[in-house]
Scaffold this motif. Structure first.
Motif, PDB file in Angstrom:
ATOM      1  N   THR A  59      19.720  33.833 -43.829  1.00 52.18           N
ATOM      2  CA  THR A  59      19.441  34.967 -42.954  1.00 52.18           C
ATOM      3  C   THR A  59      18.030  34.914 -42.397  1.00 52.18           C
ATOM      4  OG1 THR A  59      20.912  36.256 -44.344  1.00 52.18           O
ATOM      5  CG2 THR A  59      19.486  37.476 -42.872  1.00 52.18           C
ATOM      6  N   VAL A  60      17.078  34.679 -43.308  1.00 43.48           N
ATOM      7  CA  VAL A  60      15.673  34.696 -42.889  1.00 43.48           C
ATOM      8  C   VAL A  60      15.378  33.532 -41.948  1.00 43.48           C
ATOM      9  CG1 VAL A  60      13.337  34.347 -43.734  1.00 43.48           C
ATOM     10  CG2 VAL A  60      14.836  35.961 -44.868  1.00 43.48           C
ATOM     11  N   PHE A  61      15.912  32.379 -42.242  1.00 46.80           N
ATOM     12  CA  PHE A  61      15.547  31.200 -41.456  1.00 46.80           C
ATOM     13  C   PHE A  61      16.322  31.115 -40.141  1.00 46.80           C
ATOM     14  CE2 PHE A  61      14.394  28.990 -45.658  1.00 46.80           C
ATOM     15  CZ  PHE A  61      13.125  29.502 -45.578  1.00 46.80           C
ATOM     16  N   TYR A  62      17.542  31.631 -40.112  1.00 44.80           N
ATOM     17  CA  TYR A  62      18.372  31.375 -38.922  1.00 44.80           C
ATOM     18  C   TYR A  62      18.920  32.615 -38.238  1.00 44.80           C
ATOM     19  CZ  TYR A  62      18.121  26.507 -40.060  1.00 44.80           C
ATOM     20  OH  TYR A  62      17.653  25.256 -40.298  1.00 44.80           O
ATOM     21  N   LEU A  63      19.072  33.717 -38.976  1.00 42.06           N
ATOM     22  CA  LEU A  63      19.753  34.865 -38.386  1.00 42.06           C
ATOM     23  C   LEU A  63      18.789  35.992 -38.040  1.00 42.06           C
ATOM     24  CD1 LEU A  63      22.959  34.922 -40.595  1.00 42.06           C
ATOM     25  CD2 LEU A  63      22.635  33.928 -38.348  1.00 42.06           C
ATOM     26  N   GLY A  64      17.537  35.651 -37.867  1.00 40.45           N
ATOM     27  CA  GLY A  64      16.592  36.668 -37.434  1.00 40.45           C
ATOM     28  C   GLY A  64      16.222  37.691 -38.490  1.00 40.45           C
ATOM     29  N   GLY A  65      16.517  37.398 -39.745  1.00 36.19           N
ATOM     30  CA  GLY A  65      16.067  38.274 -40.824  1.00 36.19           C
ATOM     31  C   GLY A  65      16.433  39.728 -40.602  1.00 36.19           C
ATOM     32  N   TRP A  66      15.428  40.578 -40.591  1.00 32.26           N
ATOM     33  CA  TRP A  66      15.671  42.029 -40.499  1.00 32.26           C
ATOM     34  C   TRP A  66      15.893  42.501 -39.073  1.00 32.26           C
ATOM     35  CZ3 TRP A  66      10.642  40.292 -42.075  1.00 32.26           C
ATOM     36  CH2 TRP A  66       9.684  40.335 -41.053  1.00 32.26           C
ATOM     37  N   ARG A  67      15.847  41.593 -38.097  1.00 27.95           N
ATOM     38  CA  ARG A  67      15.925  42.031 -36.704  1.00 27.95           C
ATOM     39  C   ARG A  67      17.329  42.514 -36.349  1.00 27.95           C
ATOM     40  NH1 ARG A  67      11.906  41.520 -33.934  1.00 27.95           N
ATOM     41  NH2 ARG A  67      10.132  40.684 -35.060  1.00 27.95           N
ATOM     42  N   GLY A  68      17.390  43.603 -35.610  1.00 30.22           N
ATOM     43  CA  GLY A  68      18.661  44.148 -35.173  1.00 30.22           C
ATOM     44  C   GLY A  68      18.451  45.583 -34.744  1.00 30.22           C
ATOM     45  N   PRO A  69      19.318  46.058 -33.885  1.00 31.05           N
ATOM     46  CA  PRO A  69      19.145  47.421 -33.380  1.00 31.05           C
ATOM     47  C   PRO A  69      19.676  48.466 -34.350  1.00 31.05           C
ATOM     48  CG  PRO A  69      21.009  46.370 -32.328  1.00 31.05           C
ATOM     49  CD  PRO A  69      20.447  45.368 -33.290  1.00 31.05           C
ATOM     50  N   TRP A  70      19.378  49.706 -34.092  1.00 32.59           N
ATOM     51  CA  TRP A  70      19.919  50.914 -34.746  1.00 32.59           C
ATOM     52  C   TRP A  70      19.619  51.021 -36.239  1.00 32.59           C
ATOM     53  CZ3 TRP A  70      24.279  48.175 -32.188  1.00 32.59           C
ATOM     54  CH2 TRP A  70      24.253  48.398 -30.801  1.00 32.59           C
ATOM     55  N   LEU A  71      20.066  50.061 -37.005  1.00 34.43           N
ATOM     56  CA  LEU A  71      19.946  50.219 -38.461  1.00 34.43           C
ATOM     57  C   LEU A  71      18.519  49.940 -38.898  1.00 34.43           C
ATOM     58  CD1 LEU A  71      23.192  48.459 -39.675  1.00 34.43           C
ATOM     59  CD2 LEU A  71      22.721  50.895 -39.588  1.00 34.43           C
ATOM     60  N   PRO A  72      18.143  50.461 -40.076  1.00 42.58           N
ATOM     61  CA  PRO A  72      16.819  50.097 -40.599  1.00 42.58           C
ATOM     62  C   PRO A  72      16.776  48.612 -40.936  1.00 42.58           C
ATOM     63  CG  PRO A  72      18.067  51.377 -42.197  1.00 42.58           C
ATOM     64  CD  PRO A  72      18.827  51.429 -40.925  1.00 42.58           C
ATOM     65  N   PRO A  73      15.596  47.980 -40.938  1.00 43.13           N
ATOM     66  CA  PRO A  73      15.486  46.528 -41.133  1.00 43.13           C
ATOM     67  C   PRO A  73      16.154  46.035 -42.405  1.00 43.13           C
ATOM     68  CG  PRO A  73      13.381  47.449 -40.463  1.00 43.13           C
ATOM     69  CD  PRO A  73      14.288  48.601 -40.661  1.00 43.13           C
ATOM     70  N   TRP A  74      15.918  46.731 -43.531  1.00 44.55           N
ATOM     71  CA  TRP A  74      16.483  46.223 -44.793  1.00 44.55           C
ATOM     72  C   TRP A  74      17.996  46.198 -44.750  1.00 44.55           C
ATOM     73  CZ3 TRP A  74      19.681  49.627 -47.169  1.00 44.55           C
ATOM     74  CH2 TRP A  74      19.505  50.996 -46.882  1.00 44.55           C
ATOM     75  N   ALA A  75      18.579  47.156 -44.032  1.00 39.20           N
ATOM     76  CA  ALA A  75      20.039  47.185 -43.947  1.00 39.20           C
ATOM     77  C   ALA A  75      20.556  45.971 -43.181  1.00 39.20           C
ATOM     78  CB  ALA A  75      20.489  48.469 -43.268  1.00 39.20           C
ATOM     79  N   TRP A  76      19.829  45.612 -42.129  1.00 38.89           N
ATOM     80  CA  TRP A  76      20.229  44.419 -41.385  1.00 38.89           C
ATOM     81  C   TRP A  76      20.168  43.186 -42.274  1.00 38.89           C
ATOM     82  CZ3 TRP A  76      23.274  43.867 -37.673  1.00 38.89           C
ATOM     83  CH2 TRP A  76      23.323  44.794 -36.631  1.00 38.89           C
ATOM     84  N   THR A  77      19.068  43.054 -43.008  1.00 44.16           N
ATOM     85  CA  THR A  77      18.957  41.892 -43.900  1.00 44.16           C
ATOM     86  C   THR A  77      20.126  41.866 -44.882  1.00 44.16           C
ATOM     87  OG1 THR A  77      16.582  42.158 -43.756  1.00 44.16           O
ATOM     88  CG2 THR A  77      17.398  40.671 -45.443  1.00 44.16           C
ATOM     89  N   GLY A  78      20.405  43.047 -45.472  1.00 48.49           N
ATOM     90  CA  GLY A  78      21.486  43.100 -46.452  1.00 48.49           C
ATOM     91  C   GLY A  78      22.827  42.738 -45.838  1.00 48.49           C
TER      92      GLY A  78
END
Lengths: 103, 685, 298, 172
Positions: free
Chosen positions: C227-246
């Motif tokens: 996730t961290v290396f390829y899927l943009g880690g915590w990046r994403g709209p609407w949800l809080p960052p940690w939720a995106w990572t999870g």
């Protein structure tokens, strides 16, 4: 501060001594390689300590550590190549049985 | 309340964990999941989880009656399971030496569902017991027996010397009965048994000089090495190493008396491969065994050691001390004179010299690893002992301890068997293919009596045989895919295989869509073809039969030329390659083919006792069982079977295992064996 | 506080991964399954084989646990939500993952059993294959971020995620990560049906519980790394960052399990051949292409 | 700064202790893993000395390297489990003397040399990594490339030595 340097150097010296003992006393090629690894590890510690405490601006010191690590890997590769060849030919990597390698 | 309760008083936490354990029932099935499927049991469907090893299992499910040998293996398996553990017996008779079953039920899926429910209750309420008793069985007990290192056939109950060569016998641990497992590692799965059972005798011996045996720890008088407990040596695992010496010796002994080393009666260190004279004293060299007889007994070992310490070539006991003798030979090369007096030095050249060489030229420690008779991933009842050289298979010994074919037909008892009884016995012989063997008996008897089968009955019986082939192939597919880690397909395959039992044509037609989806899914599995290509290649010859032969390009099929099958539109399926990939492809094709044949037959029926009256004569029949053509010849006198000869396809396959797996990687070897679909039950011993 | 939060997130992730794994193995989604499994394992007898290397036998599950947690320690869940933000984070992940091998060798050697030993050494062979495919794709990731710091790596994917920027590297890393966590089809060291559980074969009861927990954490760690290396880690709209990572981590884990259940277990020789003859040249190509992109697109 | 000295000394002691353990155990796998943990402790010393990149690199490289060593030990030794407690040493007295003298000499140099002023602050870790990278691809590029080519040569040579000779050319 000097104490930290001395501590590191003492470690290096002790590793060198243990490694030297091992390299000389072991009868098995692989165990001898372990001794050599320890000697090189002693060198690593010293090099890193010199860089950190004496010349932290000179990155050639860190470079040197990298080179020693490379040498360790080299030693492993060549050592295992030789060990495999010996084992294939003689069924043993014991030094006592490598008499014919004497000059 | 269960027999295998864990010792301890109840507490809140334990109540909780007992309830959790009742929910997570990991099962190990005896004789094997394929038998359970053939009996119509879908274990996963009943909520039992698969267990990879007996250590992780909590329930031992016994499906059907077990032969005595398997009951012993099952007892070992049970001992390996961790407490709390339970036994569930489905349609099983005697269980001893297993403890009594905690839950008993009939052989059917509804009964299994109910049994699982009852078992959950029993575990939730009885996982712990203050006075839980240990489990003991004769098969778990071991004793010490004494064997000659050079002559493995010499086995005594008491210490002494070998009558053949005079060497001191060395102790080893043995099972109290049977003596299959020479050590604490049991034969069924190779795992160690329960700790805390009666400890074996701890004799101490030298890893290099097995003839040195002491009651107390110490060092070897010959080479100075620390003596090791004898038990430690016999075990698998680490011991490959300590075994060195003993393995080497066993191998050598295995080569038999053909070994011709010549040695000098006076200078045992002189060893030559050819006759000749001693370079030191000129005496004629004698074969080593002969020299051993004249050699001083092992009791002189201490003297020998002291002399060796004095720096002289000691007259070592040449029989057992072959390694040391060879070491001295090595020293004669001269370059190593400084070690000549060094009594602690062991020559690795000498030790490894006599080890068998693998083709890669690297002599490794060989370990014997038992797989089976109850190994998950192999057919239950097949006992495979692989000699591993690293992870390469150096040799294999396959046995079918449950082979029942000979017993089923041989028991003519002088007066002969009634025809109906004979057919029943043959049908009960192989739980994996009862219909085919009943049909075989019927055909042979009809042939002998000269009765013409009615065509409608023959059609129905062909349909039943195809249904069995369908179930058998699906169960094989489940085992095989499970072995390859394709859990999703394997699970579906198990369910389908179990539901084939007793299904009528309409039900099978209803299942056909699901079967086709499964077959298509397997065919489309990426990398599966690459994975299997080249594994377990068997060239076709006259003796191979069934899907294995058809996968090697030979249309060896008992159904070819059968008018009943001709009417159903049968064509044999073949593939050219002869490897595991081709076998999978052939069986997948045959699954679809059997679906078509069942539909064409329309009606399935395998009931009916051959009515041959009081006829006499001889008859022969060939029936294509799911594993290939089985041939039966019978002699009938006045309605009683007086002699019978049975030839089954798995017999040949069992013989081929050794050459099939030689020099394969372990995983490939097991895949190759699994791809054969061997039924150990039908092997003619 | 951060440490506690991250550890809690890891445990929650391990729980979810255990649910997913049970789903992949048995086809049923049981949200309470791992709780039952853990409670059951703790109540069962544990066992030490008769002639073990006791030190190795006891230490191996713990070392596996430590390796997984250390690897996850440098991976961020959200800005600031990382245990240590090392300057050499991307390299440290590698270092921690290397000890998975050590743990498995110890677990294989410890119990003095043939299955376990074969399983342990098999993993060494597997490592020879996958290790380069862990390191080289990460090199390309670090090249784009011009840093080894994991948070900087996430920031570098502000515009385009690495899965789009270097898809080849993602595929290689994904496969290698599965091999690293010995997930099917790379489960050679455990190989149910072949080695009777391999390195796990002699573990039971609470020791097995630790081993299973460590394995689940390892899966979380490799999925988090992906996730961290390829899927943009915590990046994403609407949800809080940690939720995106999870979410992304669980999605990666689910993809790994789903893929694993549909592929046959690899043969060791094939795996090595693919890794060295195909994987490493592709990884080098990936580095080359990323280098060109970094130079060409400022 | 006392903390730094403490950690250096602590991990140094661990490194030496594991180093001694290498030659004191008779189990070969233990021996190899003791060497691994000795090297890991050295990596930890590097971290204590604020050379983060080298420390992590050391910790990473040695795990694989020593595990490979372990399997070669198991392959090529008679008694890798150490059950036989075999004697595997020779010229013991000479070796101890050599080790003691060598180590003692290094120790004397370490203690007796006036090292001069010690720099208190090391560059920040990120800055170090960057500077090391520039060094590698700048002034020391030739050395770096040479090392790379040498290790490639050694790999090929070692493989060539280790593979089986063709039939007919086999020496024995």
């Amino acid at each position: 501060m000097t104490a930290a340097l001395i501590a590191a150097l003492v470690t290096g010296a002790a590793l060198f001594g243990v490694g030297l003992y091992g390299a000389l006393s072991q009868t098995n090629l692989v165990m001898i390689m372990m001794g050599v690894e320890l000697i090189l590890a002693g060198a690593l510690v010293n090099l890193a300590a010199f860089w950190r405490f004496l010349h932290p601006g000179a990155y050639a010191g860190q470079m040197f550590v990298l080179i020693v690590m490379t040498v360790m890997a080299l030693e492993m590769a060549v050592g295992f190549g030789v060990a495999t060849a010996r084992f294939r030919a003689k069924g043993s990597v014991e030094m006592e049985e490598a008499g014919e390698l004497k000059g | 309340m269960i027999h295998g309760a864990r010792r301890g008083a109840w507490s809140g936490l334990r109540r909780l964990t007992a309830r959790a354990q009742a929910q997570m029932l990991a099962a190990i099935v005896v004789p094997g999941p394929e038998v359970a499927a053939a009996l119509g049991l879908d274990l996963a469907g009943a909520g039992l989880l698969p267990a990879a090893s007996p250590r992780h299992a909590s329930v031992l499910v016994v499906a059907g009656a077990l032969p005595a040998q398997l009951r012993e293996a099952a007892a070992v398996l049970y001992a390996q399971m961790m407490r709390p553990r339970a036994v569930m017996a489905l349609g099983a008779g005697t269980l001893a030496p297993l403890p009594g079953a905690d839950v008993v039920a009939e052989l059917s899926q509804p009964a299994l569902l109910d049994a699982v429910r009852r078992l959950r209750r029993a575990i939730a309420g009885g996982a712990f017991r203050r006075d839980a008793a240990g489990f003991d069985a004769p098969v778990l007990r071991s004793r010490t027996e004494y064997v000659c290192p050079m002559h493995p056939e010499v086995v005594r109950d008491e210490p002494g010397s070998c009558p053949k060569c005079g060497m001191t016998l060395v102790p080893r641990e043995a099972q109290d009965e049977g003596g299959h497992a020479p050590d604490a590692v049991d034969a069924s799965t190779g795992m160690e048994m329960e700790a805390g059972r009666g400890g074996g005798e701890s004799a101490y011996t030298c890893p290099m000089h097995p003839e040195v045996v002491r009651d107390e720890p110490g060092s070897c008088p010959k080479c100075g090495m620390t003596l090791v407990p004898r038990e430690a040596q016999d075990e698998g695992g680490h011991a490959p190493d300590a075994v060195d010496a003993s393995t080497g010796m066993e191998m050598e002994a295995g080569r038999g008396g053909g070994e011709s080393a010549y040695t000098c009666p006076m200078h045992p260190e002189v060893v030559r491969d050819e006759p000749g004279s001693c370079p030191k004293c000129g005496m004629t060299l004698v074969p080593r065994a002969a020299a051993a007889k004249d050699a001083p007994e092992a009791g002189h070992a201490a003297d020998a050691a002291s002399e060796a310490a004095g720096g002289r070539h000691a007259p070592m006991d040449p029989s057992g001390a072959e390694h040391s003798a060879a070491a001295h030979t090595g020293m004669d090369h001269g370059a190593m004179d400084h070690v000549a007096g060094h009594s602690t030095f062991m020559s690795m050249v000498a030790v490894t010299r006599d080890l068998p060489r693998s083709p890669d030229g690297l002599p490794m420690d060989w370990i014997e690893v038992p797989f089976g008779p109850l190994f998950p991933g192999l057919p239950g009842g097949l006992s495979l002992v692989l000699t591993l050289d690293g992870d390469t298979v150096a040799g294999a010994a396959a046995q079918a301890p449950v082979a029942a074919a000979a017993a089923a037909v041989a028991d003519a008892g002088g007066r002969g068997l009634p025809a109906a009884e004979f057919a029943r016995r043959l049908g009960a012989m192989d739980p994996l293919a009862p219909v085919a063997y009943r049909l075989l008996a019927r055909r042979a008897l009809e042939c002998a009596a000269g009765v013409e089968p009615d065509s409608r009955g023959a059609r129905a019986r062909a349909g039943a045989a195809e249904r069995e082939r369908l179930a058998s192939h699906l169960a094989w597919l489940a085992v095989f895919l499970g072995r390859l880690g394709l859990e999703v397909h394997a699970r579906r395959s198990w369910g389908l295989a179990a539901s084939m039992r007793g299904a009528d044509a309409a039900r099978i037609a209803g299942l056909a869509a699901a079967v086709r989806v499964l077959v298509r899914g397997v065919r489309r599995t990426p990398l599966l073809e690459t994975r299997l290509a080249g594994i377990g290649r068997l060239a076709a010859d006259g003796r191979l039969r069934g899907p294995v032969a058809r996968a090697a390009g030979v249309a060896a099929d008992g159904r070819v030329g059968d008018p009943v099958y001709g009417a159903l539109g049968f064509e044999p399926v073949t593939r050219p390659d002869g490897d595991a990939r081709a076998r999978l492809a052939v069986r997948l094709d045959e699954i679809e083919q059997s679906l078509r044949l069942v539909r064409a037959a329309g009606v399935l029926d395998d009931s009916g006792v051959p009515g041959i009256g009081a006829a006499s004569g001889t008859g022969e029949a060939l029936v294509e069982t799911p594993r290939g053509g089985a041939r039966l010849a019978v002699s009938v006198e006045r309605g009683r079977v007086t002699a019978a000869r049975l030839d089954t396809p798995s017999t040949v396959l069992l013989e081929r295992i050794g050459s099939l797996v030689a020099q394969c990687e372990l995983g490939d070897a097991l895949t190759a064996v699994a791809s054969l679909d061997l039924s150990p039950w039908e092997v003619v011993a | 506080m951060t440490t506690v939060a991250v550890l809690a997130a890891l445990l929650a992730g391990a729980y979810a991964v255990a649910v997913l794994e049970a789903w992949a193995r048995t086809g049923r989604m049981r949200p309470g399954g791992p709780l039952f499994a853990a409670a059951a394992l703790i109540g069962r007898e544990s066992f030490v084989p008769r002639k073990p290397d006791r030190l190795f036998f006891e230490a191996a599950p713990v070392l596996l646990l430590v390796a997984a947690v250390l690897a996850a320690a440098v991976l961020p869940w959200a800005p600031g939500l990382v245990i240590v933000d090392l300057a050499t984070g991307a390299l440290f992940v590698n270092a921690a993952f290397a000890y998975v091998l050590v743990a498995l060798i110890m677990a294989g050697w410890g119990p003095d059993g043939a299955y376990a030993m074969v399983g342990g050494w098999r993993f060494l062979g597997q490592l020879i294959g996958y290790s380069m495919l862990i390191v080289m794709p990460i090199t390309a990731v670090a090249m784009r971020a011009e840093s080894l710091v994991t948070t900087v790596i996430v920031d570098s994917q502000a515009g385009v995620w690495n899965i789009v920027y270097q898809p080849l590297g993602f595929v290689l890393f994904f496969i290698a990560a599965m091999a690293l966590a010995f997930l099917p089809p790379f489960d050679l060291p455990t190989a149910p049906g072949e080695l009777a559980g391999g390195v796990e074969a002699e573990y039971a009861g609470r020791r097995l519980a630790v081993l299973r927990l460590a394995r689940a954490l390892l899966v979380v760690a490799v999925a988090l790394a992906t996730t961290v290396f390829y899927l943009g880690g915590w990046r994403g709209p609407w949800l809080p960052p940690w939720a995106w990572t999870g979410l992304k981590t669980l999605a990666v884990a689910a993809a790994m399990f789903a893929l694993g259940g549909r592929l046959p277990r690899v043969r060791e020789a094939h795996f090595l051949a693919w890794c060295w003859k195909l994987g490493i040249p592709l990884a080098l190509l990936n580095i080359f292409v990323v280098g060109l992109l970094v130079l060409a697109v400022p | 700064m006392h903390a730094q000295t403490f950690f250096i000394a602590f991990f140094g002691l661990a490194a030496v202790w594991f180093g001694v353990a290498v030659f004191r155990t008779s189990s070969m796998v233990r021996s190899a893993l003791a060497l691994l943990f000795s090297q890991t402790a050295i990596g930890a010393m590097f971290l204590a000395m604020q050379t983060e990149f080298l420390g992590v690199l050391q910790i990473m490289m040695m795990a694989t390297e020593m595990s490979i060593m372990a399997i070669f030990m198991v392959m090529y030794m008679m008694d890798p489990g150490g059950l036989g407690a075999m004697e595997m040493t020779h010229q013991k007295r000479f070796s101890i003397a050599a080790g003691a003298i060598g180590g003692g000499a290094a120790l004397a140099v370490a203690v007796l040399t006036p090292w001069g002023p010690v720099v208190a602050q090391a560059p920040a870790a990120a800055q170090q990594t960057r500077a090391l990278g520039l060094e590698l691809l700048g002034r020391s590029m030739l050395v770096f490339e040479t090392a790379g080519v040498t290790i490639l040569t050694a790999m090929i040579a070692a493989t060539a030595v280790a593979v089986r000779r063709r039939e007919g050319k086999a020496a024995r």
